[in-house]
Design an enzyme around this catalytic site. Structure first.
Site, PDB file in Angstrom:
ATOM      1  N   HIS A  55      -6.548  14.309  20.661  1.00  0.00           N
ATOM      2  CA  HIS A  55      -7.747  15.130  20.920  1.00  0.00           C
ATOM      3  C   HIS A  55      -7.414  16.615  21.034  1.00  0.00           C
ATOM      4  CE1 HIS A  55     -10.696  11.743  22.316  1.00  0.00           C
ATOM      5  NE2 HIS A  55     -10.194  11.543  21.105  1.00  0.00           N
ATOM      6  N   ASP A  85       0.151  -1.527   5.312  1.00  0.00           N
ATOM      7  CA  ASP A  85       0.516  -2.791   4.660  1.00  0.00           C
ATOM      8  C   ASP A  85       0.008  -3.989   5.461  1.00  0.00           C
ATOM      9  OD1 ASP A  85       3.741  -1.473   3.581  1.00  0.00           O
ATOM     10  OD2 ASP A  85       1.778  -1.438   2.594  1.00  0.00           O
ATOM     11  N   GLU A 101     -17.896   8.156  16.681  1.00  0.00           N
ATOM     12  CA  GLU A 101     -17.186   7.249  17.608  1.00  0.00           C
ATOM     13  C   GLU A 101     -16.838   8.011  18.868  1.00  0.00           C
ATOM     14  OE1 GLU A 101     -13.864   7.500  18.651  1.00  0.00           O
ATOM     15  OE2 GLU A 101     -13.615   5.554  19.590  1.00  0.00           O
ATOM     16  N   GLU A 102     -16.513   9.270  18.700  1.00  0.00           N
ATOM     17  CA  GLU A 102     -16.091  10.094  19.842  1.00  0.00           C
ATOM     18  C   GLU A 102     -17.260  10.400  20.782  1.00  0.00           C
ATOM     19  OE1 GLU A 102     -13.082  10.380  20.366  1.00  0.00           O
ATOM     20  OE2 GLU A 102     -11.930  10.630  18.525  1.00  0.00           O
ATOM     21  N   ASP A 129      -8.005   2.363  14.580  1.00  0.00           N
ATOM     22  CA  ASP A 129      -8.246   3.664  15.202  1.00  0.00           C
ATOM     23  C   ASP A 129      -6.927   4.138  15.795  1.00  0.00           C
ATOM     24  OD1 ASP A 129     -10.583   4.824  17.814  1.00  0.00           O
ATOM     25  OD2 ASP A 129      -9.076   5.879  16.606  1.00  0.00           O
ATOM     26  N   ILE A 186       0.873  -1.178   0.000  1.00  0.00           N
ATOM     27  CA  ILE A 186       0.000   0.000   0.000  1.00  0.00           C
ATOM     28  C   ILE A 186       0.910   1.229   0.000  1.00  0.00           C
ATOM     29  CG2 ILE A 186      -1.738   1.310   1.285  1.00  0.00           C
ATOM     30  CD1 ILE A 186      -2.766  -1.356   0.122  1.00  0.00           C
ATOM     31  N   ASP A 209      -6.172  10.668  14.772  1.00  0.00           N
ATOM     32  CA  ASP A 209      -7.409  10.155  15.387  1.00  0.00           C
ATOM     33  C   ASP A 209      -8.637  10.732  14.712  1.00  0.00           C
ATOM     34  OD1 ASP A 209      -9.018  10.430  18.639  1.00  0.00           O
ATOM     35  OD2 ASP A 209      -9.255   8.958  17.036  1.00  0.00           O
ATOM     36  N   ASP A 218       2.832   3.558   7.283  1.00  0.00           N
ATOM     37  CA  ASP A 218       3.132   2.649   6.166  1.00  0.00           C
ATOM     38  C   ASP A 218       3.029   1.189   6.613  1.00  0.00           C
ATOM     39  OD1 ASP A 218       6.031   2.124   4.004  1.00  0.00           O
ATOM     40  OD2 ASP A 218       3.899   1.736   3.688  1.00  0.00           O
TER      41      ASP A 218
HETATM   42  N1  DTR Z   1     -11.033   5.945  22.056  1.00  0.00           N
HETATM   43  C1  DTR Z   1     -10.174   6.209  20.908  1.00  0.00           C
HETATM   44  C2  DTR Z   1      -8.711   6.206  21.275  1.00  0.00           C
HETATM   45  C3  DTR Z   1      -8.277   4.973  21.963  1.00  0.00           C
HETATM   46  C4  DTR Z   1      -7.920   4.899  23.246  1.00  0.00           C
HETATM   47  N2  DTR Z   1      -7.547   3.607  23.520  1.00  0.00           N
HETATM   48  C5  DTR Z   1      -7.709   2.853  22.413  1.00  0.00           C
HETATM   49  C6  DTR Z   1      -7.492   1.507  22.182  1.00  0.00           C
HETATM   50  C7  DTR Z   1      -7.762   1.003  20.910  1.00  0.00           C
HETATM   51  C8  DTR Z   1      -8.229   1.844  19.915  1.00  0.00           C
HETATM   52  C9  DTR Z   1      -8.459   3.215  20.152  1.00  0.00           C
HETATM   53  C10 DTR Z   1      -8.167   3.697  21.412  1.00  0.00           C
HETATM   54  C11 DTR Z   1     -10.521   7.551  20.348  1.00  0.00           C
HETATM   55  O1  DTR Z   1     -10.265   8.549  21.027  1.00  0.00           O
HETATM   56  O2  DTR Z   1     -10.988   7.590  19.206  1.00  0.00           O
HETATM   57 ZN    ZN Z   2     -10.505  10.091  19.803  1.00  0.00          ZN
HETATM   58 ZN    ZN Z   3     -10.214   7.297  17.537  1.00  0.00          ZN
HETATM   59 CA    CA Z   4       3.523   0.356   2.035  1.00  0.00          CA
END
Ligand code: DTR
Ligand code: ZN
Ligand code: ZN
Ligand code: CA
Length: 320
Positions: free
Chosen positions: A290, A309, A174-175, A203, A47, A140, A305
């Site tokens: 954040h 992949d 998601e947040e 994520d 990729i 994020d 990267d």
């Molecule tokens: N809650 C996610 C960030 C996050 C924190 N711990 C983990 C573990 C596995 C994946 C994501 C996360 C966010 O702020 O979007």
């Molecule tokens: Zn987040």
């Molecule tokens: Zn996140």
């Molecule tokens: Ca690659």
């Protein structure tokens, strides 16, 4: 003395068995060699990280043109959905934008199906596309969103025809407590949930002081990722802070096997981790978690990267 063929065969069998039992002869594990009917899975393509970063540049521009963020309920989020949908439609995916409400605002999930494969065995990969309101959300979670997008585009470029049906998804809100992915899973009948052989979640996979964490919820999926990184000579750790912390929880809670990758958020990298990953001990994995500084400058290219992949490798391997 000439022995008849049956006697010769019996003696050879007895001798071989005796040698195996005694440990003097080790037979190779019986692995099914690829056949024309069941060829070995083709290897995933590389990729291009530049292509993933180009998507991040677009998401950064979208945030800048829409008040500085791509948060749920804000124009920058829907603009992000429209960007990804356009790429996926052009690549031959069957896309669907599914609206939902969270906190009084309209949210959107984008689901993209790759035509073909057994619809009774669906392999899913996803990432949340929303940012927090304080910034553009490039690590994020532009990082996971862009890597999953580029993997889907690679499926199209390669015209992959896997045994399983492939479905990619980008989640809203998601947040706000996994609102988009929970809405999606809740909308599925039990029959449709049982057709999902696995959900892979990405994520934060480009953190500037990266760790290499593998979700350990499903041993088979975990092994695919761990073996891949072992092949690169990159040590991994199991992801321990994520229970309930990202969209894989929505699938896990419904009994669907999950896995994924993570490079760390606001927690601090230890000295031992810095030793093995070459990072900075005592610093957060992502010091802009954040925050407004979660921009395209807040990405470690090597981590992005490697993880991009690894995603392609897992899709190719788990869908064959
Ligand atoms: N809650 C996610 C960030 C996050 C924190 N711990 C983990 C573990 C596995 C994946 C994501 C996360 C966010 O702020 O979007
Ligand atoms: Zn987040
Ligand atoms: Zn996140
Ligand atoms: Ca690659």
């Amino acid at each position: 003395m000439k022995l008849s063929a049956p006697i010769r065969t019996s003696l050879l069998t007895l001798t071989t068995a005796a040698l195996v039992t005694s440990g003097l002869l080790v037979m190779p594990a019986a692995t099914a060699a690829p056949t024309p009917e069941q060829p070995a899975a083709a290897a995933a393509p590389d990729i291009p990280v530049a292509d993933v970063q180009a998507h991040l540049g677009e998401l950064q521009s979208i945030a800048e043109a829409n008040g500085g963020n791509r948060a749920h309920g804000r124009p920058g989020y829907k603009a992000s959905i429209d960007y990804l949908k356009g790429k996926l439609d052009a690549a031959g995916f069957t896309t669907s934008v599914k609206e939902f409400t969270s906190g009084g605002a309209t949210g959107y999930n984008l689901v993209a199906d790759w035509p073909g494969g057994d619809e009774n065995q669906v392999l899913m990969a996803g990432a949340h596309l929303d940012s927090v309101a304080s910034g553009p959300g490039i690590n994020d979670n532009g990082s996971g969103s862009a890597a999953v997008l580029e993997t889907a585009l690679a499926v199209s470029r390669e015209q992959l025809a896997p045994a399983k049906h492939l479905r990619f998804a980008w989640w809203g809100a998601e947040e706000r407590g996994l609102a988009g992915s929970r809405t999606y899973v809740n909308s599925l009948s039990q029959t449709d949930r049982s057709k999902i052989s696995g959900y892979l979640n990405f994520d934060m996979i480009g953190s500037p002081n990266p760790g290499y964490f593998v979700y350990d919820d499903d041993p088979a999926i975990e092994k695919v990722f761990k073996d891949y990184f072992a092949g690169l000579g990159v040590p991994t750790e199991i992801e321990t802070e994520g229970d309930g912390r990202s969209d894989h929880a929505s699938f896990l809670d419904a009994g669907i096997p999950v896995g994924g990758l993570f490079t760390g958020a606001g927690n601090t990298m230890s000295g031992e981790q810095a030793q093995k990953w070459g990072g900075t001990a005592g610093e957060p994995f992502d010091r802009c978690y954040h925050s407004a500084c979660d921009t395209t400058e807040n990405i470690d290219e090597t981590a992005l990267d490697r993880n991009s992949d690894a995603i392609a490798h897992a899709i190719w391997e788990l869908s064959s």
